[in-house]
Scaffold this motif. Sequence first.
Motif, short mmCIF file in Angstrom:
data_model
loop_
_atom_site.label_atom_id
_atom_site.label_comp_id
_atom_site.label_asym_id
_atom_site.label_seq_id
_atom_site.Cartn_x
_atom_site.Cartn_y
_atom_site.Cartn_z
N ARG A 164 0.87 -1.17 0.00
CA ARG A 164 0.00 0.00 0.00
C ARG A 164 0.91 1.22 0.00
O ARG A 164 1.77 1.36 0.87
N ALA A 165 0.77 2.08 -1.00
CA ALA A 165 1.63 3.26 -1.10
C ALA A 165 1.52 4.07 0.19
O ALA A 165 0.43 4.44 0.61
N ALA A 166 2.68 4.32 0.80
CA ALA A 166 2.71 4.91 2.14
C ALA A 166 3.41 6.27 2.12
O ALA A 166 3.95 6.71 1.10
N TYR A 167 3.43 6.89 3.28
CA TYR A 167 4.01 8.23 3.44
C TYR A 167 5.41 8.32 2.86
O TYR A 167 5.75 9.29 2.17
N ALA A 210 0.53 6.78 -9.01
CA ALA A 210 0.02 6.05 -7.85
C ALA A 210 0.08 7.00 -6.67
O ALA A 210 1.05 7.76 -6.52
N VAL A 211 -0.95 6.99 -5.85
CA VAL A 211 -1.06 7.97 -4.77
C VAL A 211 -1.09 7.27 -3.43
O VAL A 211 -1.25 6.05 -3.34
N MET A 212 -0.95 8.06 -2.38
CA MET A 212 -0.89 7.52 -1.03
C MET A 212 -2.15 6.72 -0.71
O MET A 212 -3.27 7.15 -0.99
N GLY A 213 -1.94 5.54 -0.16
CA GLY A 213 -3.04 4.67 0.20
C GLY A 213 -3.44 3.68 -0.88
O GLY A 213 -4.20 2.75 -0.61
N GLN A 214 -2.93 3.87 -2.10
CA GLN A 214 -3.31 2.98 -3.20
C GLN A 214 -2.64 1.62 -3.04
O GLN A 214 -1.47 1.52 -2.69
N HIS A 215 -3.40 0.56 -3.31
CA HIS A 215 -2.86 -0.79 -3.23
C HIS A 215 -2.21 -1.15 -4.57
O HIS A 215 -2.83 -0.99 -5.63
N LEU A 216 -0.98 -1.65 -4.50
CA LEU A 216 -0.19 -1.92 -5.70
C LEU A 216 0.44 -3.30 -5.59
O LEU A 216 0.65 -3.83 -4.50
N ARG A 217 0.75 -3.86 -6.75
CA ARG A 217 1.47 -5.13 -6.77
C ARG A 217 2.61 -5.04 -7.78
O ARG A 217 2.48 -4.40 -8.82
N THR A 218 3.71 -5.68 -7.45
CA THR A 218 4.86 -5.75 -8.35
C THR A 218 4.89 -7.13 -9.00
O THR A 218 4.86 -8.15 -8.30
N MET A 219 4.93 -7.14 -10.33
CA MET A 219 4.99 -8.37 -11.10
C MET A 219 6.37 -8.48 -11.75
O MET A 219 6.99 -7.46 -12.06
N ARG A 220 6.84 -9.71 -11.96
CA ARG A 220 8.14 -9.88 -12.59
C ARG A 220 8.11 -11.08 -13.52
O ARG A 220 7.35 -12.04 -13.31
N GLY A 236 -1.94 -1.46 -10.52
CA GLY A 236 -2.97 -1.19 -9.53
C GLY A 236 -3.78 -2.44 -9.26
O GLY A 236 -3.59 -3.49 -9.89
N GLU A 237 -4.72 -2.34 -8.33
CA GLU A 237 -5.55 -3.50 -7.99
C GLU A 237 -6.34 -4.00 -9.18
O GLU A 237 -6.65 -5.19 -9.28
N ASP A 238 -6.69 -3.09 -10.10
CA ASP A 238 -7.47 -3.47 -11.27
C ASP A 238 -6.61 -3.98 -12.41
O ASP A 238 -7.11 -4.26 -13.50
N GLY A 239 -5.30 -4.11 -12.19
CA GLY A 239 -4.39 -4.56 -13.23
C GLY A 239 -3.88 -3.45 -14.12
O GLY A 239 -3.09 -3.69 -15.02
#
Length: 252
Positions: A164-167, A210-220, A236-239
């Motif tokens: 989750r994008a944080a401070y 991407a902004v603070m609080g946004q849920h993100l995933r790293t793919m490789r 983002g959560e929606d891909g």
Amino acid sequence: MTDGNNRTTRTFRYKVRAHEADSTGAARPDVLCDYLQDAAANHADHLELGATQLVGEGLAWVLARLVLEVQEMPRWQDEVAVTTWPSGRQGIFATRDFEVSVNDRITARATTAWFLIDISRRRPARLPEVVTSLPLPERPRSLVDDFGRIPRIGNATETAGTRRAAYTDIDMNRHVNHVRYLAWAMDAMESDWLAQHQVRRLEMQFKNEAVMGQHLRTMRAPLPDSESTWIYEVQGEDGGLVSQTRIDWRPR
């Protein structure tokens, strides 16, 4: 720290601190990109085209593309000289180049493409005349690159991390700073791999904020038919695609 030289080319100096080095004693790639970012921001301010001057006009610089080639990473306690200059304009983009030196020997080169956003509308803005009329230094490009597309990683992907994008991820533009995406790509690799490999070349492209609080995933995923080139995506959560990174690794 800065050296005094001509107005359109400037050198800034940094010393690699203990917390900026990895377990092998080399500066981390995200640290090197932090130096580039800092040099770019300070030089833009020196040219009266930086955040200090543009915020009053409701504008801010945003990085769109970065290409970095590394011959050798600086090490703990090295003094690193970052020379930077505006190198061209392509439509709404302004390009800026860099040379990184240790003990007067060039150890890395980079080129970047930036654009201006309207802060309130969060939309790209035209380059103002004060930017387009800036004379460019008479020196060769550090790297010549067309900032070609980074391929999508397709179905053979692996989720390397969620967050989750944080401070501590957010910069003055109120979005995740581009260097954080590189740090997340590095974190996506196993410790044994990182101990045995170093970055030879990296490319980064930034697609959405991407902004603070946004849920993100790293793919490789490794590039097909390659063991040394990997593609990383932050989604983002929606891909939806936020950023892409391509790293060419080589043995230490």
